[in-house]
Design a protein around this motif. Structure first.
Motif, PDB file in Angstrom:
ATOM      1  N   GLU A   1       0.810  -1.217   0.000  1.00 25.62           N
ATOM      2  CA  GLU A   1       0.000   0.000   0.000  1.00 25.62           C
ATOM      3  C   GLU A   1       0.846   1.271   0.000  1.00 25.62           C
ATOM      4  O   GLU A   1       0.315   2.364  -0.209  1.00 25.62           O
ATOM      5  N   SER A   2       2.153   1.133   0.245  1.00 20.67           N
ATOM      6  CA  SER A   2       3.027   2.306   0.188  1.00 20.67           C
ATOM      7  C   SER A   2       3.324   2.725  -1.258  1.00 20.67           C
ATOM      8  O   SER A   2       3.798   3.834  -1.492  1.00 20.67           O
ATOM      9  N   ILE A   3       3.038   1.837  -2.199  1.00 25.03           N
ATOM     10  CA  ILE A   3       3.232   2.181  -3.608  1.00 25.03           C
ATOM     11  C   ILE A   3       2.150   3.173  -4.007  1.00 25.03           C
ATOM     12  O   ILE A   3       0.966   2.944  -3.746  1.00 25.03           O
ATOM     13  N   PRO A   4       2.497   4.288  -4.641  1.00 23.56           N
ATOM     14  CA  PRO A   4       1.509   5.317  -4.991  1.00 23.56           C
ATOM     15  C   PRO A   4       0.328   4.755  -5.779  1.00 23.56           C
ATOM     16  O   PRO A   4       0.507   3.930  -6.679  1.00 23.56           O
ATOM     17  N   ARG A   5      -0.871   5.218  -5.452  1.00 22.92           N
ATOM     18  CA  ARG A   5      -2.073   4.746  -6.129  1.00 22.92           C
ATOM     19  C   ARG A   5      -2.056   5.082  -7.614  1.00 22.92           C
ATOM     20  O   ARG A   5      -2.688   4.395  -8.422  1.00 22.92           O
ATOM     21  N   GLY A   6      -1.324   6.110  -7.966  1.00 28.19           N
ATOM     22  CA  GLY A   6      -1.258   6.492  -9.379  1.00 28.19           C
ATOM     23  C   GLY A   6      -0.711   5.378 -10.253  1.00 28.19           C
ATOM     24  O   GLY A   6      -1.071   5.266 -11.442  1.00 28.19           O
ATOM     25  N   GLN A   7       0.162   4.552  -9.694  1.00 29.77           N
ATOM     26  CA  GLN A   7       0.724   3.455 -10.477  1.00 29.77           C
ATOM     27  C   GLN A   7      -0.319   2.375 -10.745  1.00 29.77           C
ATOM     28  O   GLN A   7      -0.327   1.749 -11.809  1.00 29.77           O
ATOM     29  N   TRP A   8      -1.217   2.161  -9.792  1.00 25.02           N
ATOM     30  CA  TRP A   8      -2.321   1.235 -10.016  1.00 25.02           C
ATOM     31  C   TRP A   8      -3.227   1.757 -11.150  1.00 25.02           C
ATOM     32  O   TRP A   8      -3.605   1.008 -12.055  1.00 25.02           O
TER      33      TRP A   8
ATOM     34  N   GLN B   1       8.443  -3.387  -6.707  1.00 22.27           N
ATOM     35  CA  GLN B   1       8.743  -2.202  -5.902  1.00 22.27           C
ATOM     36  C   GLN B   1       8.512  -2.465  -4.419  1.00 22.27           C
ATOM     37  O   GLN B   1       9.308  -2.043  -3.570  1.00 22.27           O
TER      38      GLN B   1
END
Length: 216
Positions: free
Chosen positions: A110-117, A138
């Motif tokens: 969940e630390s991966i930015p939502r923009g990448q999803w 990542q």
């Protein structure tokens, strides 16, 4: 009182430390396997799977490991399933560690930015393709340091297995103390061996955190 030289005490503790290491490896491997499955369930977005995972985590994080060991060892026996101290300790530590590893890995994903999803979905990638090619590579970098750090807690947690009769480092220390009546010497050696097992893991965790620049 039995006569034991310092070498006799240390040799017996080293022999018992082997089982501490083996139990720690089993608990970590089992916990990682179950934890990975639970992590995928928790981030899937499916309500039923998420609720089950949350209940599992709350159950094993909200109860003492000692109580879990008692319930597995004596509870299964009351159900007619005779289990060894080996099996009970491995199972309880696996369940315990999987709950914590699930939370660690969920936080890393969940630390991966939502923009990448969102960008991945715009490219037409499926959920599994997004996880495999974009998110997990990542999240893995973020997860390595805290995962290695948590392995220290698993090693120390094996000491509680002595309460159900599993002969590892702590249990061997108790038995030697009962034979020699030298608690300071015996448990001093026990503490030193635990330190030698845990300190390299702590150092490795800090080095990995700096190397992977997790803070940035």
């Amino acid at each position: 009182m039995s006569v034991f030289s310092d070498w006799d005490i240390l040799r017996n503790l080293l022999l018992a430390a082997r089982w501490t290491v083996v139990l720690s490896l089993i608990a970590f491997a089992g916990g990682a396997t179950v934890g990975l499955l639970l992590t995928m369930m928790q981030v899937s977005g499916r309500t039923l799977l998420v609720r089950f995972t949350r209940l599992y985590i709350e159950l094993f994080q909200g109860t003492p490991l000692l109580m879990q060991l008692f319930l597995v060892f004596f509870g299964l026996s009351l159900m007619g399933l005779e289990v060894s101290a080996w099996f009970a300790a491995a199972l309880a530590l696996t369940l315990f560690s999987s709950a914590y590893l699930t939370e660690i890995w969920r936080g890393c994903i969940e630390s991966i930015p939502r923009g990448q999803w969102e960008a991945s979905r715009c490219l037409g990638l499926s959920y599994f393709e997004i996880m495999r090619h974009i998110i997990l590579p990542q999240a893995l970098k973020v997860a390595i340091a805290p995962t290695v750090g948590f392995s220290v807690q698993i090693v120390k947690g094996t000491a509680l297995a002595s309460i159900i009769g599993f002969v590892e480092l702590t249990k061997a220390g108790t038995m030697l103390n009962n034979a020699t009546f030298e608690p300071f010497k015996v448990f001093g050696m026990v503490a030193l061996l635990y330190f030698l097992l845990c300190y390299p893991l702590s150092v490795a965790s800090r080095k990995l955190e700096r190397k992977l620049n997790v803070a940035r």
